[in-house]
Design a protein around this motif. Structure first.
Motif, mmCIF file in Angstrom:
data_model
loop_
_atom_site.group_PDB
_atom_site.id
_atom_site.type_symbol
_atom_site.label_atom_id
_atom_site.label_comp_id
_atom_site.label_asym_id
_atom_site.label_seq_id
_atom_site.Cartn_x
_atom_site.Cartn_y
_atom_site.Cartn_z
ATOM 1 N N VAL A 33 2.659 -2.181 3.942
ATOM 2 C CA VAL A 33 1.819 -2.080 5.143
ATOM 3 C C VAL A 33 2.678 -1.925 6.394
ATOM 4 O O VAL A 33 2.410 -1.077 7.257
ATOM 5 N N ALA A 34 3.741 -2.725 6.490
ATOM 6 C CA ALA A 34 4.597 -2.680 7.679
ATOM 7 C C ALA A 34 5.282 -1.323 7.819
ATOM 8 O O ALA A 34 5.336 -0.752 8.915
ATOM 9 N N ALA A 38 4.846 1.573 10.663
ATOM 10 C CA ALA A 38 6.042 1.967 11.401
ATOM 11 C C ALA A 38 6.366 3.451 11.199
ATOM 12 O O ALA A 38 7.407 3.907 11.652
ATOM 13 N N ASP A 39 5.496 4.162 10.516
ATOM 14 C CA ASP A 39 5.667 5.596 10.250
ATOM 15 C C ASP A 39 6.957 5.880 9.479
ATOM 16 O O ASP A 39 7.730 6.758 9.835
ATOM 17 N N ARG A 40 7.195 5.087 8.433
ATOM 18 C CA ARG A 40 8.324 5.281 7.529
ATOM 19 C C ARG A 40 7.765 5.500 6.127
ATOM 20 O O ARG A 40 7.750 4.584 5.298
ATOM 21 N N PRO A 41 7.285 6.716 5.817
ATOM 22 C CA PRO A 41 6.598 6.935 4.537
ATOM 23 C C PRO A 41 7.487 6.745 3.311
ATOM 24 O O PRO A 41 7.007 6.293 2.271
ATOM 25 N N GLY A 42 8.764 7.063 3.416
ATOM 26 C CA GLY A 42 9.651 6.883 2.264
ATOM 27 C C GLY A 42 9.775 5.429 1.856
ATOM 28 O O GLY A 42 9.678 5.086 0.673
ATOM 29 N N TRP A 43 9.995 4.568 2.847
ATOM 30 C CA TRP A 43 10.103 3.137 2.571
ATOM 31 C C TRP A 43 8.763 2.557 2.142
ATOM 32 O O TRP A 43 8.714 1.653 1.292
ATOM 33 N N ALA A 44 7.681 3.067 2.693
ATOM 34 C CA ALA A 44 6.353 2.581 2.298
ATOM 35 C C ALA A 44 6.070 2.928 0.839
ATOM 36 O O ALA A 44 5.531 2.104 0.085
ATOM 37 N N ILE A 45 6.462 4.133 0.428
ATOM 38 C CA ILE A 45 6.267 4.539 -0.976
ATOM 39 C C ILE A 45 7.134 3.689 -1.897
ATOM 40 O O ILE A 45 6.687 3.260 -2.972
ATOM 41 N N ALA A 46 8.376 3.429 -1.467
ATOM 42 C CA ALA A 46 9.271 2.606 -2.290
ATOM 43 C C ALA A 46 8.707 1.198 -2.464
ATOM 44 O O ALA A 46 8.687 0.656 -3.584
ATOM 45 N N GLY A 48 5.572 0.360 -2.155
ATOM 46 C CA GLY A 48 4.342 0.482 -2.932
ATOM 47 C C GLY A 48 4.616 0.576 -4.425
ATOM 48 O O GLY A 48 3.927 -0.051 -5.234
ATOM 49 N N CYS A 49 5.638 1.362 -4.789
ATOM 50 C CA CYS A 49 6.018 1.466 -6.214
ATOM 51 C C CYS A 49 6.501 0.123 -6.743
ATOM 52 O O CYS A 49 6.163 -0.270 -7.862
ATOM 53 N N LEU A 50 7.285 -0.578 -5.937
ATOM 54 C CA LEU A 50 7.751 -1.898 -6.342
ATOM 55 C C LEU A 50 6.588 -2.878 -6.467
ATOM 56 O O LEU A 50 6.563 -3.716 -7.374
ATOM 57 N N ALA A 51 5.588 -2.747 -5.604
ATOM 58 C CA ALA A 51 4.403 -3.600 -5.687
ATOM 59 C C ALA A 51 3.646 -3.356 -6.991
ATOM 60 O O ALA A 51 3.135 -4.304 -7.607
ATOM 61 N N VAL A 52 3.597 -2.110 -7.424
ATOM 62 C CA VAL A 52 2.930 -1.797 -8.692
ATOM 63 C C VAL A 52 3.689 -2.437 -9.861
ATOM 64 O O VAL A 52 3.083 -3.024 -10.770
#
Length: 91
Positions: A33-34, A38-46, A48-52
């Motif tokens: 979410v953070a 913060a408009d950092r899609p690469g880190w958000a995807i990373a 998110g994958c770790l959350a899965v």
């Protein structure tokens, strides 16, 4: 040296893994979410994958806890060959 009472006295780390997985899930979702805000899609995807991955691990831990204890041999079944008397190594 093993005493032979390990199956009777062993404690499972599943509850600790459950707590650590819940903690990890909270942080990975918060990170997703953070980073998305913060408009950092690469880190958000990373994150998110770790959350899965953490969520799947959490499901497996809960499944193992619900399965309960598994078969352990009785006290009359030795887990190893007893050591030779005398306490020393054989030459």
């Amino acid at each position: 040296m093993r005493t032979g009472s390990e199956p009777a006295t062993a404690r499972s780390p599943l509850r600790m893994r459950l707590a650590l997985s819940v903690w990890g899930l909270i942080w990975t979702v918060a990170g997703t979410v953070a980073f998305a805000f913060a408009d950092r899609p690469g880190w958000a995807i990373a994150c998110g994958c770790l959350a899965v991955v953490v969520a799947v691990d959490l499901v497996m831990i809960i499944r193992h806890i619900r399965q309960g204890p598994h078969y352990q041999p009785g006290r009359d079944v030795p887990p190893y060959d007893p050591p030779a008397q005398g306490g020393g190594h054989r030459p």
